[in-house]
Motif scaffolding. Sequence first.
Motif, short mmCIF file in Angstrom:
data_model
loop_
_atom_site.label_atom_id
_atom_site.label_comp_id
_atom_site.label_asym_id
_atom_site.label_seq_id
_atom_site.Cartn_x
_atom_site.Cartn_y
_atom_site.Cartn_z
N SER A 145 0.83 -1.21 0.00
CA SER A 145 0.00 0.00 0.00
C SER A 145 0.86 1.25 0.00
O SER A 145 0.56 2.23 -0.70
CB SER A 145 -0.92 0.00 1.22
N VAL B 260 1.28 4.36 -3.23
CA VAL B 260 1.29 5.83 -3.15
C VAL B 260 2.56 6.38 -3.77
O VAL B 260 2.54 7.35 -4.55
CB VAL B 260 1.16 6.27 -1.68
N GLY C 116 2.73 6.05 -7.54
CA GLY C 116 1.82 7.03 -8.13
C GLY C 116 2.48 8.40 -8.26
O GLY C 116 2.30 9.11 -9.27
N ASN D 163 -9.88 15.61 0.67
CA ASN D 163 -9.20 14.73 -0.29
C ASN D 163 -8.98 15.35 -1.66
O ASN D 163 -7.88 15.31 -2.18
CB ASN D 163 -9.95 13.40 -0.46
N TYR E 164 -8.98 0.86 -5.00
CA TYR E 164 -8.22 0.40 -3.84
C TYR E 164 -8.99 -0.68 -3.08
O TYR E 164 -8.39 -1.59 -2.50
CB TYR E 164 -7.90 1.58 -2.92
N PHE F 13 -1.62 2.85 3.82
CA PHE F 13 -2.00 3.77 2.75
C PHE F 13 -2.20 5.17 3.31
O PHE F 13 -1.73 6.16 2.74
CB PHE F 13 -3.29 3.27 2.09
N ASN F 14 -2.88 5.27 4.45
CA ASN F 14 -3.08 6.57 5.08
C ASN F 14 -1.75 7.16 5.56
O ASN F 14 -1.53 8.37 5.48
CB ASN F 14 -4.05 6.44 6.25
N ALA G 261 0.21 8.71 2.67
CA ALA G 261 -0.53 9.64 1.81
C ALA G 261 0.20 10.96 1.59
O ALA G 261 0.00 11.61 0.56
CB ALA G 261 -1.92 9.90 2.42
N PRO H 175 -3.57 10.68 -3.21
CA PRO H 175 -3.36 9.23 -3.10
C PRO H 175 -4.47 8.41 -3.74
O PRO H 175 -4.26 7.24 -4.07
CB PRO H 175 -3.28 8.99 -1.59
N ALA I 288 -3.15 7.62 -9.47
CA ALA I 288 -3.09 6.42 -8.63
C ALA I 288 -3.99 5.33 -9.18
O ALA I 288 -3.69 4.13 -9.03
CB ALA I 288 -3.49 6.76 -7.20
#
Length: 327
Positions: free
Chosen positions: A115, A119, A122, A226, A245, A269-270, A273, A293, A298
């Motif tokens: 994960s 990111v 990307g 976001n 995702y 993932f968080n 980010a 992200p 992504a």
Amino acid sequence: MSTPTLSDPQPSTTVAVPPFPGRVPWTAVAVFVILACGLAWLVALPLWLDGSGLANPLAALLLPVMMFTPGIAALFVVLAVQRPRPRSIPEYLGLWPLRPLKRTLWMTVFGLLGSALLVMVGVFLAAALGLVQLDLVTFSGFAQVLQNANPAASPSSIPVGLIVLLQLLTIPVAAIFNGLFALGEEIGWRGWLLPSLRPLGTWPALLISGAVWGFWHSPVILLGYNFAQPNLLGVALMIGGCMFYGVLIGWLRLRTASVWPAVFAHGAFNAAAGFLFLVAVDGTAADPVALGPLGWVAWIVMAAVIAVLALSGQFRIQPALQRRAPR
């Protein structure tokens, strides 16, 4: 042939438990979606009432609290609505037992590191497409962030590159911490909703659960979270990102029959980010629609990973969610 008596040992038998639910519990699914989304709006309501939105000081508290609403909704429906009730609720939700332990642990590590890499890849793909400039030598953008955070401080004797490296090395630790909050979401989305929709087939279950997950974010997406798009476009982008995702961490859930790999993948993932802000050139204006992200760049990376998993047959390997039950 003698007649068995009460003292004679009886042969042990097992009751075959289907690998997945036999049918979708649609009533429970409807109650779950309404309750999860309703609770999310209730938690986010203070951000709407005074008009300050995400600038409200309570936002830092309310956003983590909102993450627990899917888990609350899942526990409610599995205890009070779903019929027949699962034989073992912890097992149905993928919480326990961890079997086999080695596979679950390795897939958890794979999800966590994978994960974070999603990111990062990307960001480098966005640079290759000319959407952002990177500074991998002096890290000028991050250096300016540090300076802005404390303008009165003298320049640090610690090289900025070393600070960036330490930030990257702490991602696994941050993933574990973030996993505590991600668990509130994952019990709902991958723990309960995904296996409950599994009778529809692997791909419908993955895509629908991901779409619901994205829509659930609406209370904060409509405030500009976001994507900086406080409108239906922002909601649509969130739904799209969560579908991509969601397929990946949903695969972790189906591949292991455990929710924990998805929990810590979500946490990682968080945690990763903000990678773009570590490596971007000073003064970069990052468009979150493309560079976030869950932005469309992504999506390309995640689609490539999904294609590799699909072509290698990984989505067909799905152990039973529940064991055989002793009679």
